[in-house]
Design a protein around this motif. Structure first.
Motif, short mmCIF file in Angstrom:
data_model
loop_
_atom_site.label_atom_id
_atom_site.label_comp_id
_atom_site.label_asym_id
_atom_site.label_seq_id
_atom_site.Cartn_x
_atom_site.Cartn_y
_atom_site.Cartn_z
N HIS A 93 97.61 55.12 20.78
CA HIS A 93 96.76 55.31 21.95
C HIS A 93 97.09 56.69 22.52
N ASP A 98 86.47 47.03 29.75
CA ASP A 98 86.63 45.92 28.79
C ASP A 98 88.09 45.47 28.71
N ARG A 141 93.79 45.71 20.23
CA ARG A 141 94.88 46.70 20.08
C ARG A 141 95.34 47.20 21.44
N ILE A 142 94.41 47.21 22.41
CA ILE A 142 94.81 47.64 23.76
C ILE A 142 95.66 46.56 24.42
N GLN A 143 95.26 45.29 24.20
CA GLN A 143 96.08 44.19 24.75
C GLN A 143 97.48 44.22 24.13
N MET A 157 80.50 44.76 24.00
CA MET A 157 81.89 44.94 24.44
C MET A 157 82.78 45.29 23.25
N THR A 158 83.67 46.25 23.49
CA THR A 158 84.55 46.65 22.38
C THR A 158 85.65 45.62 22.17
N ASN A 159 86.16 45.60 20.96
CA ASN A 159 87.30 44.73 20.68
C ASN A 159 88.54 45.39 21.29
N THR A 160 89.19 44.69 22.19
CA THR A 160 90.32 45.31 22.90
C THR A 160 91.67 44.75 22.44
#
Lengths: 60, 514
Positions: free
Chosen positions: B136, B238, A6-8, A1-4
């Motif tokens: 992004h 994810d 930065r998306i969070q 699983m990728t580290n998310t």
């Protein structure tokens, strides 16, 4: 699983959008009260492939 | 015919705005051909090839905007130019703009996401620049080679950033609708999909049911191909799994490549949140073995998702559609036999043909379900025909029909004049940028077609669906009402529009004893 992480972080932030290309898409974001920064992108050397290759060779 | 050119020194006009200008010029009386754009080397070359270059064009530089028009007379040219001025769009972005990403980010350090719509050949380079600045990315650009798509996505994964697209027209992040997305309420469903139209379709039903989306992540249509490996899809799942505002995850795609499908199915089976999977063309048993709820199509996907929160979509029953078809057939002349569909959305065009073909047989198209049904000329219908007006042969030099629905009006008018047309079948797709009133701009042509059929002693049925929400700037409900008031059959979904159209054609055939 990728580290998310930065998306969070994005999901928890107020969006500031760079709109690269047609203004119509940036305008639509503006109408939704989003902060938009417009980038009037154009191809390097006006799209002249030879000139682009030359500039790339020069590290530009 | 005479050639007229205008040169605006040091004036930047983007590619889409140029297309709108060109479109208005070409639709004006007395204009044979027209071109508008920045005088880059490649655009000047195109103008030479079109016979639209003169010394003014040849002397223009890459920072100049040029317009060239071949017209009957100076009056026709001036009248056409006046129309482009009238059509100039208001601009809600500040006047300040930047030429490079570096400058834009330096001056706006809070920038966290970017929307990229540059020609496909430059998309990889521009996206990598943006990713390297920590942004992004939502990449609308299409025609990006698959190896470049992989390169962009691998960089994004390495940096933990989202790379939505290339060829991503739909993404809704933090309640903001990007590019061609509808505006949706927020709610517990996170969607990750490789079909923009599919995401928008499901999200619109969730919205209508009083629920909504946490985030919608478009991956672009090529993400699940072997060469790209589903990088964005996996990252999207994810992210949604780790997002506290997402309770349920919806995955939408056409059939992925075999190797990618295996990885995706394993990922879904490990997901800690309930998943609804609409993987068109994948065996139901494979999907259900992961523990996910299986959906056969987009309507089914929305329905399965809503079942998780105890809600149901009130689709029209078979009896209701039969009743509507019976009423539609009444008054049609024996000559009227065929359905003629003129579509804006590629996915919808495909879906409607899949829906109708088992009932009424082969459907001719510029994007047919099988090669022998390909139209020789996309502008000349044969028997039952559905065309995708977003295909290149229609959009050359014009904006996409979703943004500029007037471009499909001549196609609709032509079908209205054909005495063999029984049903005109359409999709309306609402998007924030444009068009502000697709129903309104189409209705005069539809009304004229219906009147002409009556004058010939028959009756044309117009059947459609409207994709959008009541939060969209156009308000989907108002658009639907406008169409219904004019006597158009507005269906609950595109699939149902196809079901109704097929029933009408079938019933008509039975009535005429063919």
């Amino acid at each position: 699983m990728t580290n998310t992480d930065r998306i969070q972080e994005l999901f928890n932030s107020e969006l500031v959008v760079l709109n690269i290309g047609p203004r119509l898409f940036g305008d639509a974001l503006g109408k939704q009260n989003v902060e938009v920064v417009q980038v009037d992108w154009r191809p390097l050397a006006g799209g002249d492939k030879q000139m682009q290759d030359l500039l790339a060779d020069l590290g530009i | 015919m005479e050639l007229f050119t205008i040169l605006q020194k040091n004036t930047y006009v983007d590619s889409l705005a140029s297309l709108f200008t060109m479109s208005v010029l070409m639709d004006s009386a007395g204009i044979e051909s027209a071109y508008a754009g920045m005088a880059t080397a490649s655009n000047r070359q195109t103008m030479e090839e079109l016979g639209l270059a003169d010394d003014t064009v040849r002397s223009a530089g890459e920072n100049d905007f040029v317009v060239a028009v071949r017209a009957d007379s100076r009056e026709a040219f001036e009248a056409a130019m006046a129309k482009t001025k009238k059509d100039e769009r208001t601009n809600s972005i500040g006047k300040t703009s930047f030429v490079t990403i570096d400058d834009a980010v330096r001056e706006n350090p809070r920038a966290n996401i970017c929307s990229i719509a540059v020609p496909g050949e430059y998309a990889c380079e521009v996206t990598k620049q943006a990713l390297n600045k920590g942004l992004h990315c939502i990449v609308f650009s299409s025609n990006v080679p698959l190896e470049q798509e992989r390169e962009m996505k691998e960089l994004a994964r390495e940096k933990g950033l989202l790379c939505m697209g290339p060829d991503c027209g739909v993404a809704n992040i933090n309640g903001v609708a990007f590019v061609l997305s509808s505006i949706n309420n927020r709610g517990p469903f996170g969607i990750c999909g490789a079909s923009g139209c599919g995401i928008q379709h499901v999200a619109a039903f969730l919205h209508e049911a009083g629920s909504g989306v946490s985030q919608t992540i478009g991956t672009g249509g090529n993400d699940l191909k072997e060469q790209v490996g589903g990088i964005s899809m996996m990252m999207g799942i994810d992210a949604l799994e780790n997002d506290p505002d997402t309770d349920y995850i919806i995955v939408i795609s056409r059939k992925p490549a075999d190797s990618v499908l295996q990885t995706l199915l394993v990922r879904i089976s490990q997901c800690k949140k309930p998943v609804v999977a609409c993987l068109m063309g994948v065996d139901r048993s494979l999907v259900e073995a992961t523990g996910a709820l299986w959906a056969n199509d987009l309507d089914g996907c929305a329905q399965q998702a809503l079942s998780l929160i105890g809600k149901e979509i009130a689709f029209d029953s078979d009896e209701t559609l039969t009743q509507m078809a019976r009423q539609a057939v009444e008054g049609m002349s024996p000559q009227q036999k065929y359905v003629r569909g003129i579509y804006c959305g590629g996915t919808y065009c495909d879906e409607v043909m899949q829906t109708m073909q088992p009932v009424i047989g082969g459907i001719h198209s510029n994007c047919p379900l099988s090669p022998e049904l390909r139209l020789e000329d996309s502008r000349v219908s044969v028997g039952n025909t559905v065309v995708d007006s977003g295909e290149e042969e229609f959009t050359r030099g014009r904006p996409h029909p979703t943004l500029e629905p007037t471009m499909r009006l001549p196609l609709i008018a032509k079908e209205g004049e054909d005495p063999e047309t029984a049903v005109i079948l359409l999709d309306f797709i609402l998007t924030p940028p444009e068009h502000i009133d697709p129903a309104g701009v189409t209705l005069p042509v539809l009304t004229k077609a219906m009147e002409a059929a009556r004058a010939r002693g028959g009756k044309i049925a117009v059947v459609c669906s409207v994709l959008g929400t009541d939060a969209d700037l156009q308000n989907a409900d108002a658009q639907r009402q406008k169409l219904r008031d004019a006597g158009v059959y507005v269906c609950r979904s595109n699939r149902q529009a196809g079901q109704l159209a097929a029933k009408i054609i079938q019933m008509k055939k039975e009535r005429d004893g063919r």
